[in-house]
Design a protein around this motif. Structure first.
Motif, short mmCIF file in Angstrom:
data_model
loop_
_atom_site.label_atom_id
_atom_site.label_comp_id
_atom_site.label_asym_id
_atom_site.label_seq_id
_atom_site.Cartn_x
_atom_site.Cartn_y
_atom_site.Cartn_z
N THR A 181 0.82 -1.21 0.00
CA THR A 181 0.00 0.00 0.00
C THR A 181 0.85 1.25 0.00
N PHE A 182 1.92 1.25 0.81
CA PHE A 182 2.81 2.41 0.88
C PHE A 182 3.49 2.66 -0.46
N LEU A 183 3.99 1.59 -1.11
CA LEU A 183 4.67 1.76 -2.38
C LEU A 183 3.73 2.23 -3.48
N SER A 184 2.47 1.74 -3.47
CA SER A 184 1.52 2.17 -4.49
C SER A 184 1.20 3.65 -4.36
N TYR A 185 0.98 4.12 -3.12
CA TYR A 185 0.72 5.54 -2.92
C TYR A 185 1.95 6.38 -3.26
N SER A 186 3.13 5.90 -2.89
CA SER A 186 4.36 6.64 -3.18
C SER A 186 4.59 6.74 -4.68
N ALA A 187 4.35 5.64 -5.41
CA ALA A 187 4.52 5.66 -6.86
C ALA A 187 3.54 6.63 -7.52
N GLY A 188 2.29 6.65 -7.01
CA GLY A 188 1.31 7.58 -7.57
C GLY A 188 1.69 9.03 -7.35
N VAL A 189 2.13 9.36 -6.12
CA VAL A 189 2.54 10.74 -5.83
C VAL A 189 3.78 11.12 -6.63
N LEU A 190 4.75 10.20 -6.71
CA LEU A 190 5.97 10.47 -7.47
C LEU A 190 5.67 10.67 -8.95
#
Length: 299
Positions: free
Chosen positions: A19-28
């Motif tokens: 979940t953390f990586l998916s949100y981070s990838a979206g923001v990035l």
């Protein structure tokens, strides 16, 4: 007792990381996309090399698609011409007879122009084409009007060279890659070409309207002298475009100019010619004066 099948993500470290990586990838991705948009607006030339590489990579496929499109148009034209061959043959014969007369007149005018230029000391500029190539693609629905040319540095094409077809002016080279180039069409809103009326030389500017037409703006405001059906050619003012190149036909009159239809539609143009940028010839040297020189035989 067996653990429940539907557990929250907080009970699984792997789920938390996912979940953390998916949100981070979206923001990035959003930040990077926004940065690229800002850079393209501030300095569009930054991505010119990348566009050139992409154009060079897709150039073989574009050539194949353009060839298939040309074959399809030729097949439709052959079928249509079979049913209208009689009328077309008679019309072409009439036009050929008229063209022969006009050709003789044009040759006489060309010879007279060469003689006058020789008398005035105006040198002839080099009109040899740089390259012949195919327009493999063009934008038809975008607000910007570009085309892809199947020639680049390998054919001697450089930025700023005019591009024309047998029907008239198409545009100018904007970006050059190894084997392909990007052409700014005359119908683009950033294109501004000095033109004149072919009959009497009324000066004007032709600006692209981004809808396949040109907006003709007169230099001398007042009574609009343009008429429907007037042919506009390049004037050569400021250099770059060789004077006398056909460009557009007036279709609608406005208070301060007109709307014109381009003669060379990029979507119907297969092969084009790349020319060298034209420069006005230098003015002839001033004639020698006789001030202070007394005629012979008089004292």
């Amino acid at each position: 007792m067996a653990p429940p099948a539907n557990r929250r993500s907080s009970y699984s470290r792997r789920a938390q990381y996912s979940t953390f990586l998916s949100y981070s990838a979206g923001v990035l991705g959003a930040v990077v996309g926004l940065g690229l948009v800002v850079v393209s607006l501030v300095n569009p030339d930054v991505f010119s090399p990348l566009r050139g590489l992409a154009s060079d990579a897709t150039e073989p496929a574009s050539q194949a698609v353009a060839g298939g499109r040309e074959m399809g148009r030729n097949a439709i034209a052959d079928v249509s011409g079979f049913f209208h061959s009689g009328n077309e043959n008679a019309r072409i014969r009439r036009e050929l007879a008229e063209a022969k007369v006009r050709l003789v007149q044009a040759d006489a005018t060309r010879v007279e122009n060469q003689r006058l230029k020789a008398l005035m000391g105006i040198p002839e500029t080099d009109a040899t084409p740089v390259a012949f190539a195919r327009l493999t693609a063009s934008t038809g629905s975008s607000t910007r009007r570009y085309a892809t040319l199947g020639a680049g540095h390998d054919r001697g094409v450089i930025t700023g060279m005019p591009v024309r077809s047998p029907m008239g002016l198409v545009g100018r080279v904007l970006e050059v890659g190894a084997s392909s180039s990007r052409v700014l069409l005359i119908t683009d809103s950033e294109s501004l070409v000095p033109v004149r009326r072919s009959t009497d030389g009324v000066p004007a500017f032709a600006q692209g309207a981004s809808d396949g037409t040109l907006r003709i703006r007169l230099i001398n405001l007042g009574i609009n002298p343009l008429k429907k059906g007037d042919v506009l050619v390049t004037s050569g003012s400021g250099g770059l475009y060789r004077p006398g190149t056909p460009m557009a036909i007036v279709t609608e009159l406005l208070r301060d100019g007109a709307i014109a239809r381009v003669l060379s539609n990029p979507s119907d143009t297969d092969y084009v010619m790349v020319e060298r940028a034209w420069a006005p010839p230098p003015p002839p040297p001033p004639a020698p004066t006789t001030d202070g020189i007394k005629p012979a035989g008089k004292r």
